[in-house]
Design an enzyme around this catalytic site. Structure first.
Site, PDB file in Angstrom:
ATOM      1  N   SER A 145       0.803  -1.217   0.000  1.00 40.69           N
ATOM      2  CA  SER A 145       0.000   0.000   0.000  1.00 40.69           C
ATOM      3  C   SER A 145       0.839   1.272   0.000  1.00 40.69           C
ATOM      4  O   SER A 145       0.464   2.267  -0.627  1.00 40.69           O
ATOM      5  CB  SER A 145      -0.946   0.002   1.206  1.00 40.69           C
ATOM      6  OG  SER A 145      -1.801  -1.113   1.183  1.00 40.69           O
ATOM      7  N   HIS A 150       0.575   4.508   4.397  1.00 41.47           N
ATOM      8  CA  HIS A 150      -0.127   5.175   3.300  1.00 41.47           C
ATOM      9  C   HIS A 150       0.331   6.624   3.140  1.00 41.47           C
ATOM     10  O   HIS A 150       0.605   7.075   2.029  1.00 41.47           O
ATOM     11  CB  HIS A 150      -1.633   5.125   3.555  1.00 41.47           C
ATOM     12  CG  HIS A 150      -2.207   3.747   3.432  1.00 41.47           C
ATOM     13  ND1 HIS A 150      -3.571   3.508   3.416  1.00 41.47           N
ATOM     14  CD2 HIS A 150      -1.622   2.529   3.324  1.00 41.47           C
ATOM     15  CE1 HIS A 150      -3.787   2.213   3.294  1.00 41.47           C
ATOM     16  NE2 HIS A 150      -2.614   1.594   3.253  1.00 41.47           N
TER      17      HIS A 150
END
Length: 294
Positions: A199, A245
């Site tokens: 991610s 993230h």
């Protein structure tokens, strides 16, 4: 007088390209005067030249690769512009299969700062010298939904970016963004919390895509809407490493800006210099966190 049925055509026809004899052409290389077809023609200051003369730099006044087609960011245009993306997906899938086949492998690949927790002396984790976890965790997934979502995102975002940046620049963006995600997770998350997944790197692709679309004056609303939705999920679902993230996103924006806005005359220096600068910052943060946990 007897003659072969096509001899008159051969006598009157144009010569064939020296690389593709079956293709008739009336164009000759201005250097060696060999016949060249449209596929082989390379524009020169006067007329056209053949690939061999361009490659050798014989009297063109330009570097041998000066006429090589380039991407927006200055990378070489590849026959398969999605090759690196396919390889990255393949690596992620292979690691996923390996983890599913041997569950104990997961503990050796995930990102963890220090284990076991206090008051025990840590014997595992990045702080104990297992630096490789910062990278291996970028390619590790445990749940099928996790890898499926990440690989779909990688294909959707990675393909166009690879074509726009070129293979080497795209790979640098992916790797440094993923490492930035791992670094921020190592820096801010609990040292005993295990983190895994691509991610961070994918959020880096999000950031770079937004910068690229802005550079090309494309409609920004689709990518912004998609990014906002992903950020909502990031902060509303439990078990998601928001640090990874955000770290990947910030690195992707910075590197993406350096890639597409670098001045042409020193483009390579600025592009890879930006990657090196971000990487240097990450190394410092990793050392600081390691000192805290040691």
């Amino acid at each position: 007088m007897d003659q072969a049925p096509d001899s008159s055509h051969q006598a009157q026809g144009l010569p064939g390209c020296y690389r593709h004899p079956d293709r008739e052409t009336g164009i000759r290389c201005t250097r060696c005067e060999r016949s060249i077809c449209p596929e082989c023609m390379v524009s020169a200051s006067v007329g056209f030249q053949c690939p061999d003369c361009v490659r050798s730099g014989s009297g063109t006044g330009h570097a041998p690769g000066a006429s090589t087609p380039r991407t927006l960011a200055g990378g070489t245009v590849a026959a398969d512009p999605h090759l690196v993306t396919k390889i990255l997906i393949g690596i992620n899938v292979m690691v996923f299969v390996a983890v599913r086949a041997e569950s104990s492998l997961l503990n050796d690949l995930v990102l963890i700062g220090a284990w076991p927790p206090a008051p025990f002396t840590p014997v595992q984790g990045v702080a104990s010298g297992e630096w490789y976890r910062l990278v291996t965790s970028m390619f590790t997934h445990q749940e099928i939904w996790h890898i499926a979502f990440n690989m779909l995102s990688l294909w959707w975002l990675g393909g166009p970016l690879e074509a726009a940046l070129g293979r080497a620049r795209y790979l640098a963006l992916y790797f440094v963004s993923g490492l930035a995600g791992s670094t921020l997770a190592y820096l801010l998350a609990s040292p005993t919390t295990a983190t895994l997944g691509a991610s961070g790197a994918i959020f880096g692709l999000f950031g770079a895509t937004a910068v690229l679309m802005r550079r090309l004056n494309y409609d920004m609303r689709p990518i912004i809407a998609l990014l906002v939705i992903n950020l909502i999920f990031t902060f509303s679902w439990s078990g998601i490493s928001w640090q990874a993230h955000i770290g990947g996103l910030v690195a992707g924006v910075v590197i993406g800006y350096g890639m597409v806005h670098a001045p042409r005359e020193r483009r390579t220096l600025v592009q890879y210099g930006t990657c090196a600068l971000v990487l240097a910052v990450l190394v410092v943060l990793i050392l600081v966190r390691t000192t805290q946990l040691s």
